[in-house]
Write an enzyme that holds these catalytic residues in place. Sequence first.
Site, PDB file in Angstrom:
ATOM      1  N   GLY A 171       9.711  61.470  53.639  1.00 16.06           N
ATOM      2  CA  GLY A 171       8.981  60.934  52.487  1.00 16.06           C
ATOM      3  C   GLY A 171       9.373  59.495  52.193  1.00 16.06           C
TER       4      GLY A 171
ATOM      5  N   HIS B  48       8.898  48.462  40.448  1.00 15.09           N
ATOM      6  CA  HIS B  48       8.403  48.694  39.089  1.00 15.09           C
ATOM      7  C   HIS B  48       8.776  47.509  38.197  1.00 15.09           C
ATOM      8  CE1 HIS B  48       7.641  52.663  40.415  1.00 15.09           C
ATOM      9  NE2 HIS B  48       8.569  53.332  39.773  1.00 15.09           N
TER      10      HIS B  48
ATOM     11  N   GLN C 157       4.385  50.604  36.778  1.00 11.75           N
ATOM     12  CA  GLN C 157       4.996  51.290  37.920  1.00 11.75           C
ATOM     13  C   GLN C 157       4.108  51.274  39.160  1.00 11.75           C
ATOM     14  OE1 GLN C 157       6.128  54.580  34.885  1.00 11.75           O
ATOM     15  NE2 GLN C 157       6.959  55.206  36.834  1.00 11.75           N
TER      16      GLN C 157
ATOM     17  N   CYS D 276      13.203  56.749  38.687  1.00 14.79           N
ATOM     18  CA  CYS D 276      13.270  55.344  39.123  1.00 14.79           C
ATOM     19  C   CYS D 276      13.156  54.350  37.957  1.00 14.79           C
ATOM     20  CB  CYS D 276      12.201  55.054  40.162  1.00 14.79           C
ATOM     21  SG  CYS D 276      10.635  55.880  39.896  1.00 14.79           S
TER      22      CYS D 276
ATOM     23  N   ARG E 155       4.857  70.372  58.474  1.00 16.80           N
ATOM     24  CA  ARG E 155       3.995  69.297  59.003  1.00 16.80           C
ATOM     25  C   ARG E 155       4.767  68.324  59.881  1.00 16.80           C
ATOM     26  NH1 ARG E 155       2.332  69.861  53.762  1.00 16.80           N
ATOM     27  NH2 ARG E 155       3.937  68.463  52.992  1.00 16.80           N
TER      28      ARG E 155
HETATM   29  N1  LIG Z   1       9.395  57.554  44.927  1.00 15.29           N
HETATM   30  C1  LIG Z   1      10.291  57.116  44.052  1.00 15.29           C
HETATM   31  O1  LIG Z   1      10.354  55.925  43.701  1.00 15.29           O
HETATM   32  C2  LIG Z   1      11.275  58.089  43.465  1.00 15.29           C
HETATM   33  C3  LIG Z   1      12.304  57.584  42.677  1.00 15.29           C
HETATM   34  C4  LIG Z   1      13.229  58.478  42.124  1.00 15.29           C
HETATM   35  C5  LIG Z   1      13.088  59.816  42.373  1.00 15.29           C
HETATM   36  N2  LIG Z   1      12.059  60.284  43.139  1.00 15.29           N
HETATM   37  C6  LIG Z   1      11.981  61.720  43.407  1.00 15.29           C
HETATM   38  O2  LIG Z   1      12.371  61.909  44.781  1.00 15.29           O
HETATM   39  C7  LIG Z   1      11.678  63.021  45.328  1.00 15.29           C
HETATM   40  C8  LIG Z   1      10.960  62.576  46.610  1.00 15.29           C
HETATM   41  O3  LIG Z   1       9.988  61.599  46.273  1.00 15.29           O
HETATM   42  P1  LIG Z   1       9.123  60.824  47.359  1.00 15.29           P
HETATM   43  O4  LIG Z   1       8.477  59.741  46.588  1.00 15.29           O
HETATM   44  O5  LIG Z   1       9.932  60.486  48.549  1.00 15.29           O
HETATM   45  O6  LIG Z   1       8.031  61.936  47.758  1.00 15.29           O
HETATM   46  P2  LIG Z   1       7.177  62.058  49.116  1.00 15.29           P
HETATM   47  O7  LIG Z   1       6.953  60.730  49.728  1.00 15.29           O
HETATM   48  O8  LIG Z   1       5.989  62.867  48.740  1.00 15.29           O
HETATM   49  O9  LIG Z   1       8.126  62.904  50.098  1.00 15.29           O
HETATM   50  C9  LIG Z   1       8.346  64.295  49.920  1.00 15.29           C
HETATM   51  C10 LIG Z   1       9.253  64.816  51.019  1.00 15.29           C
HETATM   52  O10 LIG Z   1       9.418  66.237  50.808  1.00 15.29           O
HETATM   53  C11 LIG Z   1       9.107  66.905  52.048  1.00 15.29           C
HETATM   54  N3  LIG Z   1       8.589  68.251  51.832  1.00 15.29           N
HETATM   55  C12 LIG Z   1       7.411  68.619  51.255  1.00 15.29           C
HETATM   56  N4  LIG Z   1       7.256  69.957  51.319  1.00 15.29           N
HETATM   57  C13 LIG Z   1       8.352  70.437  51.967  1.00 15.29           C
HETATM   58  C14 LIG Z   1       8.773  71.734  52.381  1.00 15.29           C
HETATM   59  N5  LIG Z   1       8.055  72.829  52.106  1.00 15.29           N
HETATM   60  N6  LIG Z   1       9.967  71.848  53.027  1.00 15.29           N
HETATM   61  C15 LIG Z   1      10.722  70.758  53.302  1.00 15.29           C
HETATM   62  N7  LIG Z   1      10.365  69.484  52.954  1.00 15.29           N
HETATM   63  C16 LIG Z   1       9.201  69.347  52.302  1.00 15.29           C
HETATM   64  C17 LIG Z   1       8.043  66.029  52.677  1.00 15.29           C
HETATM   65  O11 LIG Z   1       7.933  66.342  54.057  1.00 15.29           O
HETATM   66  P3  LIG Z   1       6.565  66.073  54.886  1.00 15.29           P
HETATM   67  O12 LIG Z   1       6.539  64.594  55.175  1.00 15.29           O
HETATM   68  O13 LIG Z   1       6.751  66.902  56.088  1.00 15.29           O
HETATM   69  O14 LIG Z   1       5.428  66.510  54.001  1.00 15.29           O
HETATM   70  C18 LIG Z   1       8.653  64.647  52.431  1.00 15.29           C
HETATM   71  O15 LIG Z   1       9.695  64.409  53.361  1.00 15.29           O
HETATM   72  C19 LIG Z   1      10.747  63.540  44.216  1.00 15.29           C
HETATM   73  O16 LIG Z   1      11.389  64.573  43.516  1.00 15.29           O
HETATM   74  C20 LIG Z   1      10.584  62.330  43.317  1.00 15.29           C
HETATM   75  O17 LIG Z   1      10.264  62.675  41.988  1.00 15.29           O
HETATM   76  C21 LIG Z   1      11.158  59.461  43.706  1.00 15.29           C
END
Ligand SMILES: NC(=O)c1ccc[n+]([C@@H]2O[C@H](COP(=O)([O-])OP(=O)(O)OC[C@H]3O[C@@H](n4cnc5c(N)ncnc54)[C@H](OP(=O)(O)O)[C@@H]3O)[C@@H](O)[C@H]2O)c1
Length: 356
Positions: free
Chosen positions: A33, A262, A176, A149, A60
Site C-alpha cells: 500500500g 497535507h 489533505q 497523518c 491480490r
Molecule cells: N496514507 C496515509 O497517509 C496514512 C497515514 C497514517 C496512517 N494511515 C493508515 O495506514 C493504513 C494503511 O494506509 P494506506 O494509505 O497505505 O492504505 P492502502 O494504500 O490502501 O494499502 C492497504 C494495504 O493493506 C493491504 N491489504 C488489504 N487487504 C488485505 C488483506 N486481506 N490481507 C493482507 N493485506 C491486505 C493491501 O494489500 P493489496 O495491495 O494486496 O491490496 C495494501 O498493502 C490505514 O490504516 C491508514 O488509515 C495512512
Amino acid sequence: MRTVPLWRGRPFNKWGNMLKKGAYHLAVMGATGAVGQEMLAVLEERKFPIERLRLFASERSAGEKVLFRGQGLVVETLSEGVFSGTDIVLGATDSALSRQFTPLAVAAGAVVIDNSSAFRMAPDVPLVVPEVNGQTLMAHRGIIANPNCSTAQLVMALKPLHDAALLRRVAVTTFQSVSGTGQEAMDELMDQTRALLAFQPIQPRIYDRQIAFNCIVNWDADPTTGDTEEETKIIQETRKILGDMSLRVTATTVRVPVFRSHGEAVSLETVRKLSRSEAREVLARFPGVVVMDDPARKIYPTQLDATGSDPVYVGRIREDVSTSNGLHLWIVADNLRKGAALNAVQIAEALIRNVA
Ligand SMILES: NC(=O)c1ccc[n+]([C@@H]2O[C@H](COP(=O)([O-])OP(=O)(O)OC[C@H]3O[C@@H](n4cnc5c(N)ncnc54)[C@H](OP(=O)(O)O)[C@@H]3O)[C@@H](O)[C@H]2O)c1
C-alpha cells in the site's frame, strides 16, 4: 490479549521476546500500500538493522516481488502462524485487519507499530510521535500506535509552542492530499484528471464525489454532531499525545486534489503571549520542524515543497489580531513520511535503542 508471551524457549523480556540484537526480524503488514511502500523506502534509507524482512498483503498481491536492498522479496498473505520469530511488525493495513492480526503478532512475541486507528485511543497503547512524547514509548505492552497523518504534523508544531506558552485553544482546518486515503485514491485522482481533461465522463469510486478539480469532505460524519471521523481523530489524538485530555481542540477536514502532503491552517491561543518572532524561534529549535516563513520574499511551504521529505514545515506565522494571545500557522508535511512511514520507523529506532 496476552501481553507477556512465553515464546518457545527463546529468551524474552518483559514486553515480548525482543532483546538487544545486532539486527532484527521485521514484518510489514500492508507492504504493497501507500504507507507500506514508503516504509520500505524509509527502512532502506535509514539503514535499519534488519536480519530478515517479510512482506504481507492481500491475495491480490501474493507472489509479487518487491525490491528491497537490491533483493526481490516475495509478498505473502497473512495467516495465524506467520509472526513466529518476528521482533517488530510495522502495521500498514486498515483497522479491521489490524484488529484481527495485531493481537496474533503480539501473542507471538512481536512488538507491533500500528498505523491504523484500531488501538490509538486504547489507554494501555502509547500513541507516539518520538520528538513530542517519545518518553511514553517504553510503557507499551506489545502495541505502539502511530497517529493519524494530520495529527502527527499538527502536534510537531504545537508541542514547542505548548512548552513555551501553554496552549489554551487550537482550531485546525486541513487541506489533505488523496494519498492520505491510500493508493487507490491516488489512482482515482489521476484517472479522473486524465478523463476530465479529455472531456470524458467520470465515475467516482473511492470518494463519493469528484475529487479532481474539487475540494470535498470524506463523508463519514456522525449525523448528530456533523463531525467527520477524521475531525474526531485529530481532536482526541492531539490531546492524548500532548498529555492533556481537556485541551480545547477543534478541527475541520477537507480533501483537496493534491497527490501527496497535507497542509493545515491553524489558529491557536496561548496562556502567555508569544510574539511572532518568539514563535518562530521556538519552532525553529524543535527537532524535525523547519520554519519556512519570509513574507518579504514570498516564502512559505507548499505541498510540493514537502513531498518526499522528512520535516514538518511551518510558515505564515502571524499574530491573530482578533484575540489577545493568538497565532496563525500554516503547517505542511508529507503525510506518507512524517504522517506515517517515517514516524513508524522512528518509533522502531527508539524501540531498539531502548530495549534491554
Ligand atoms: N496514507 C496515509 O497517509 C496514512 C497515514 C497514517 C496512517 N494511515 C493508515 O495506514 C493504513 C494503511 O494506509 P494506506 O494509505 O497505505 O492504505 P492502502 O494504500 O490502501 O494499502 C492497504 C494495504 O493493506 C493491504 N491489504 C488489504 N487487504 C488485505 C488483506 N486481506 N490481507 C493482507 N493485506 C491486505 C493491501 O494489500 P493489496 O495491495 O494486496 O491490496 C495494501 O498493502 C490505514 O490504516 C491508514 O488509515 C495512512
